[in-house]
Design an enzyme around this catalytic site. Structure first.
Site, PDB file in Angstrom:
ATOM      1  N   THR A 181     119.917  13.318 -33.316  1.00 28.26           N
ATOM      2  CA  THR A 181     120.451  13.135 -31.976  1.00 28.26           C
ATOM      3  C   THR A 181     121.338  14.333 -31.752  1.00 28.26           C
ATOM      4  OG1 THR A 181     120.540  10.779 -32.458  1.00 28.26           O
ATOM      5  CG2 THR A 181     121.723  11.503 -30.522  1.00 28.26           C
ATOM      6  N   VAL A 210     113.514   2.228 -28.080  1.00 29.81           N
ATOM      7  CA  VAL A 210     114.675   2.925 -27.542  1.00 29.81           C
ATOM      8  C   VAL A 210     115.848   2.666 -28.485  1.00 29.81           C
ATOM      9  CG1 VAL A 210     116.297   3.108 -25.614  1.00 29.81           C
ATOM     10  CG2 VAL A 210     113.860   2.704 -25.163  1.00 29.81           C
ATOM     11  N   GLY A 211     116.556   3.719 -28.855  1.00 27.62           N
ATOM     12  CA  GLY A 211     117.702   3.574 -29.747  1.00 27.62           C
ATOM     13  C   GLY A 211     119.014   3.514 -28.994  1.00 27.62           C
ATOM     14  N   GLY A 233     122.882   8.508 -35.624  1.00 33.55           N
ATOM     15  CA  GLY A 233     122.628   7.744 -36.837  1.00 33.55           C
ATOM     16  C   GLY A 233     121.589   6.673 -36.640  1.00 33.55           C
ATOM     17  N   GLY A 235     120.209   4.107 -35.031  1.00 33.73           N
ATOM     18  CA  GLY A 235     120.463   3.620 -33.677  1.00 33.73           C
ATOM     19  C   GLY A 235     120.581   2.114 -33.546  1.00 33.73           C
TER      20      GLY A 235
END
Length: 314
Positions: A181, A210-211, A233, A235
């Site tokens: 990320t 989706v995180g 990290g 998620g």
């Protein structure tokens, strides 16, 4: 009034010195330093924290070293699905997009949502139509392709469908253990905070996953009263722990300092839930915290007038 400051991250994970060649390490250090400097310049010229974090994350998206924008990882289905979020600490306004594959810079789409919509989060095709309507640059999905990420997908699939947190995937951070990320947080000359986060997700993730990145309070949070935070990290754990907002809550309700609050989340609460990664945070006084519980986190920060300070390992 404290000095304006910006901090950025390019993901966390099992980054070991042995896995990173001296040449590659230098590439990361140069990229991080240059992007911190670009953010410092915006702040030095009186620009807003919101502008500084948006531009820093746009530059991270444009750099193929990081898992956001160009150089994003692949889903199990061999596609790219990108997420991004931006939040203005002055108003607590926010904008986010999830699961997009044709917007060149998802962070610019998130910023457009913040400024031009009564909604906070758009997903998939709806997000892309919104971006087109607001004049953002669109690309063919193969724009995000890089050979190293494609190889990473095949390695992950060969290992019985392992889902990789980006820097757990290729070269650098034992690239097969890194959470890819990117993010930025900043405090400007007027005392306003802002945060921005963007990601290509996890290698070999299921399409549609989706995180925490586009979730307010999990991967991104900013409130002038307390803190601006960008997470990186595992998620799912950051979402379950509402990690970014929890730093603000510990500061607001328990009176913890920025360092105490961010350490409590990253070093205690996330670990207890099985979460790995880190976060960058700046409080309303201009203090900076960059805690991570993994072996490394690509990170940097700089106060206006100072040279950028960057790091990779513990």
């Amino acid at each position: 009034m404290s000095k304006p400051v910006i901090a950025i991250h390019g993901g966390a994970g099992a980054i070991t010195r042995t896995a990173l060649s001296a040449e590659k390490e230098q590439e990361y250090i140069q990229a991080l330093s240059g992007i911190v400097a670009a953010g410092q310049q915006i702040l030095a010229q009186g620009g807003s924290a919101l502008d500084a974090v948006t531009e820093a994350v746009r530059l991270l998206e444009e750099c193929p070293l990081f898992n956001a924008g160009k150089g994003s990882v692949f889903t199990h289905q061999g596609t790219h699905e990108l997420d991004a979020c931006v939040m203005d600490g002055r108003t607590c306004d926010a904008g986010a997009v999830a699961g997009v594959s044709r917007i060149r810079n998802p962070i610019l789409a998130a910023r457009a949502v913040l400024e031009s919509s009564q909604h906070v989060l758009f997903a998939g095709e709806g997000a892309e139509k919104f971006a087109i309507a607001h004049g953002l640059e669109m690309v063919a999905p193969d724009f995000f392709f890089t050979q190293s990420r494609f190889d990473q997908l095949h390695r992950a699939q060969a290992e019985l469908g392992r889902v990789l947190l980006d820097h757990d995937g290729a070269e650098p951070i034992d690239p097969d253990s890194k959470f890819g990320t990117v993010g930025a947080v900043a405090l400007d000359a007027l005392g306003n905070l802002a945060a921005a986060t963007s990601t290509g997700g996890m290698t070999n993730k299921q399409a549609g996953r989706v995180g925490d990145t586009p979730i307010i309070g999990a991967g991104c949070y900013a409130n002038n009263a307390t803190v601006a935070v960008s997470s990186t990290g595992t998620g799912e754990i950051f979402m379950r722990g509402v990690a970014a907002y929890d730093v603000s809550a510990l500061m607001e309700y328990a009176g913890l300092s920025l360092q105490q609050a961010s350490d409590r989340i990253v070093m205690e609460k996330l670990l207890a839930m099985g979460g790995s990664g880190g976060m960058i945070a700046i409080d309303s006084q201009g203090n900076v915290a960059l805690p991570f519980n993994s072996e490394g986190m690509y990170r940097g920060f700089g106060y206006v007038g100072d040279a950028p300070s960057v790091g990779i390992y513990r």
